[in-house]
Design a protein around this motif. Structure first.
Motif, PDB file in Angstrom:
ATOM      1  N   PRO A  44       0.575  -1.140  -0.125  1.00 19.48           N
ATOM      2  CA  PRO A  44      -0.165   0.058   0.306  1.00 19.48           C
ATOM      3  C   PRO A  44       1.473   1.376  -0.090  1.00 19.48           C
ATOM      4  O   PRO A  44       1.967   1.268   0.827  1.00 19.48           O
ATOM      5  CB  PRO A  44      -0.656  -0.370   0.464  1.00 19.48           C
ATOM      6  CG  PRO A  44      -0.671  -1.019   1.504  1.00 19.48           C
ATOM      7  CD  PRO A  44       0.801  -1.709   1.263  1.00 19.48           C
ATOM      8  N   PHE A  45       0.559   2.243  -0.835  1.00 16.03           N
ATOM      9  CA  PHE A  45       1.951   3.130  -1.153  1.00 16.03           C
ATOM     10  C   PHE A  45       1.265   4.150   0.267  1.00 16.03           C
ATOM     11  O   PHE A  45       0.438   4.253   0.970  1.00 16.03           O
ATOM     12  CB  PHE A  45       0.743   4.877  -1.605  1.00 16.03           C
ATOM     13  CG  PHE A  45       1.338   5.678  -2.094  1.00 16.03           C
ATOM     14  CD1 PHE A  45       2.273   5.823  -2.399  1.00 16.03           C
ATOM     15  CD2 PHE A  45       0.546   6.913  -1.445  1.00 16.03           C
ATOM     16  CE1 PHE A  45       3.628   7.224  -2.412  1.00 16.03           C
ATOM     17  CE2 PHE A  45       1.606   8.390  -1.156  1.00 16.03           C
ATOM     18  CZ  PHE A  45       2.672   8.161  -1.971  1.00 16.03           C
ATOM     19  N   GLY A  91      11.511   7.522  -2.790  1.00 16.70           N
ATOM     20  CA  GLY A  91      12.720   7.710  -2.468  1.00 16.70           C
ATOM     21  C   GLY A  91      12.959   9.400  -3.450  1.00 16.70           C
ATOM     22  O   GLY A  91      13.571   9.762  -2.898  1.00 16.70           O
ATOM     23  N   ASN A  92      12.231   9.454  -4.811  1.00 16.60           N
ATOM     24  CA  ASN A  92      12.502  11.045  -5.116  1.00 16.60           C
ATOM     25  C   ASN A  92      11.492  11.664  -5.168  1.00 16.60           C
ATOM     26  O   ASN A  92      10.461  11.516  -5.854  1.00 16.60           O
ATOM     27  CB  ASN A  92      12.653  11.076  -6.727  1.00 16.60           C
ATOM     28  CG  ASN A  92      13.535  11.778  -7.285  1.00 16.60           C
ATOM     29  OD1 ASN A  92      12.916  12.888  -7.235  1.00 16.60           O
ATOM     30  ND2 ASN A  92      14.072  11.726  -8.632  1.00 16.60           N
ATOM     31  N   ALA A 118       8.876   8.925  -6.940  1.00 19.28           N
ATOM     32  CA  ALA A 118       9.228   8.019  -7.355  1.00 19.28           C
ATOM     33  C   ALA A 118       8.843   6.885  -5.916  1.00 19.28           C
ATOM     34  O   ALA A 118      10.014   7.700  -5.111  1.00 19.28           O
ATOM     35  CB  ALA A 118       9.779   7.643  -8.085  1.00 19.28           C
ATOM     36  N   ILE A 119       8.886   6.271  -5.835  1.00 18.60           N
ATOM     37  CA  ILE A 119       8.913   4.766  -4.471  1.00 18.60           C
ATOM     38  C   ILE A 119      10.411   4.241  -4.999  1.00 18.60           C
ATOM     39  O   ILE A 119      10.889   4.394  -6.020  1.00 18.60           O
ATOM     40  CB  ILE A 119       8.261   3.511  -5.255  1.00 18.60           C
ATOM     41  CG1 ILE A 119       7.063   3.335  -4.759  1.00 18.60           C
ATOM     42  CG2 ILE A 119       8.711   2.792  -3.928  1.00 18.60           C
ATOM     43  CD1 ILE A 119       6.138   2.562  -5.259  1.00 18.60           C
ATOM     44  N   LEU A 173      11.773  -1.665 -14.358  1.00 23.67           N
ATOM     45  CA  LEU A 173      11.335  -0.765 -15.516  1.00 23.67           C
ATOM     46  C   LEU A 173      10.478   0.262 -16.269  1.00 23.67           C
ATOM     47  O   LEU A 173      11.109   0.718 -16.986  1.00 23.67           O
ATOM     48  CB  LEU A 173      10.528  -1.924 -16.171  1.00 23.67           C
ATOM     49  CG  LEU A 173      10.952  -3.506 -16.103  1.00 23.67           C
ATOM     50  CD1 LEU A 173       9.430  -4.429 -16.146  1.00 23.67           C
ATOM     51  CD2 LEU A 173      11.952  -4.047 -16.992  1.00 23.67           C
ATOM     52  N   ARG A 174      10.228   0.984 -14.527  1.00 20.26           N
ATOM     53  CA  ARG A 174       9.696   2.526 -14.937  1.00 20.26           C
ATOM     54  C   ARG A 174      10.036   2.830 -13.131  1.00 20.26           C
ATOM     55  O   ARG A 174       9.688   2.230 -12.765  1.00 20.26           O
ATOM     56  CB  ARG A 174       8.800   2.500 -16.080  1.00 20.26           C
ATOM     57  CG  ARG A 174       7.009   1.375 -15.667  1.00 20.26           C
ATOM     58  CD  ARG A 174       5.845   1.689 -16.918  1.00 20.26           C
ATOM     59  NE  ARG A 174       6.315   1.691 -17.521  1.00 20.26           N
ATOM     60  CZ  ARG A 174       6.877   0.665 -18.242  1.00 20.26           C
ATOM     61  NH1 ARG A 174       6.247  -0.979 -17.335  1.00 20.26           N
ATOM     62  NH2 ARG A 174       6.710   0.769 -19.381  1.00 20.26           N
ATOM     63  N   SER A 175       9.341   4.008 -13.347  1.00 20.02           N
ATOM     64  CA  SER A 175       9.307   4.371 -11.561  1.00 20.02           C
ATOM     65  C   SER A 175       8.521   4.142 -11.305  1.00 20.02           C
ATOM     66  O   SER A 175       7.452   3.779 -11.948  1.00 20.02           O
ATOM     67  CB  SER A 175       9.140   5.554 -11.907  1.00 20.02           C
ATOM     68  OG  SER A 175      10.686   6.754 -12.370  1.00 20.02           O
TER      69      SER A 175
END
Length: 180
Positions: A49-50, A56-57, A62-63, A118-120
């Motif tokens: 869960p978010f 991190g950024n 972004a996670i 693969l992506r943020s």
């Protein structure tokens, strides 16, 4: 001689769910990250869960890559452990009632773990599923994929190799309990 009446399916499901809960409850980092597992038969889906602490950024946002990696590795380890427990429960050599915080199997040890970002990872819930590619007596290979809104659009995937813990004596049902 009459055959014993089988237990209601809900009782069996609750017992298996509590075995899974005991398995993941023994890992403090799982609780800190808030990772949850949804069980459908022998299939597990992990949910992260978010939470703002996972970013991190903050400029993207972004996670954090370390959170993503930990999420994938935990998912792989729990899937591997669960697949071994499930097999023993299905054979009848392990009674899930015997699993609690003091009587848990040892978790596999990571040999190596390679993550492909693969992506943020966006600031929303993330999901992951792992697949055990090979599991022997001493070694296992597991692949895990993570996505957010669309399972076909992965944001990370990983492959891990794990050392299988030596088998402990099989758990037996508590005294007076009927076998599953």
């Amino acid at each position: 001689m009459s055959r014993a009446k089988p237990e209601p399916v809900q009782v069996v499901k609750q017992r298996r769910d509590s075995a899974l809960k005991a398995l993941i409850g023994g890992i403090p980092y799982v609780q800190w990250l808030g990772i949850q597992f949804d069980r459908r038969g022998d299939e597990l889906t992990a949910t992260l869960p978010f939470d703002e602490k996972l970013i991190g950024n903050p400029f993207l946002p972004a996670i954090h890559g370390g959170v993503t990696s930990a999420f994938l590795e935990i998912t792989a380890m729990i899937e591997l452990s669960w697949s071994m427990l499930w097999e023993e429960m299905e054979k009848g050599t392990l009674d899930p009632r015997a699993l609690d915080a003091q009587h848990l199997p040892r978790l596999p040890k990571t040999i190596d773990f390679t993550v492909d970002y693969l992506r943020s990872g966006l600031p929303r819930d993330a999901y992951a599923r792992a697949r055990v590619n090979r599991s022997g007596r001493r070694y296992a290979s597991v692949h895990v994929e993570a996505w957010q809104d669309n399972r076909a659009r992965l944001f990370a995937q990983a492959t891990g190799h794990f050392l299988i813990p030596t088998r402990q004596p099989l758990a037996t049902p508590p005294a007076g309990a009927a076998p599953e």
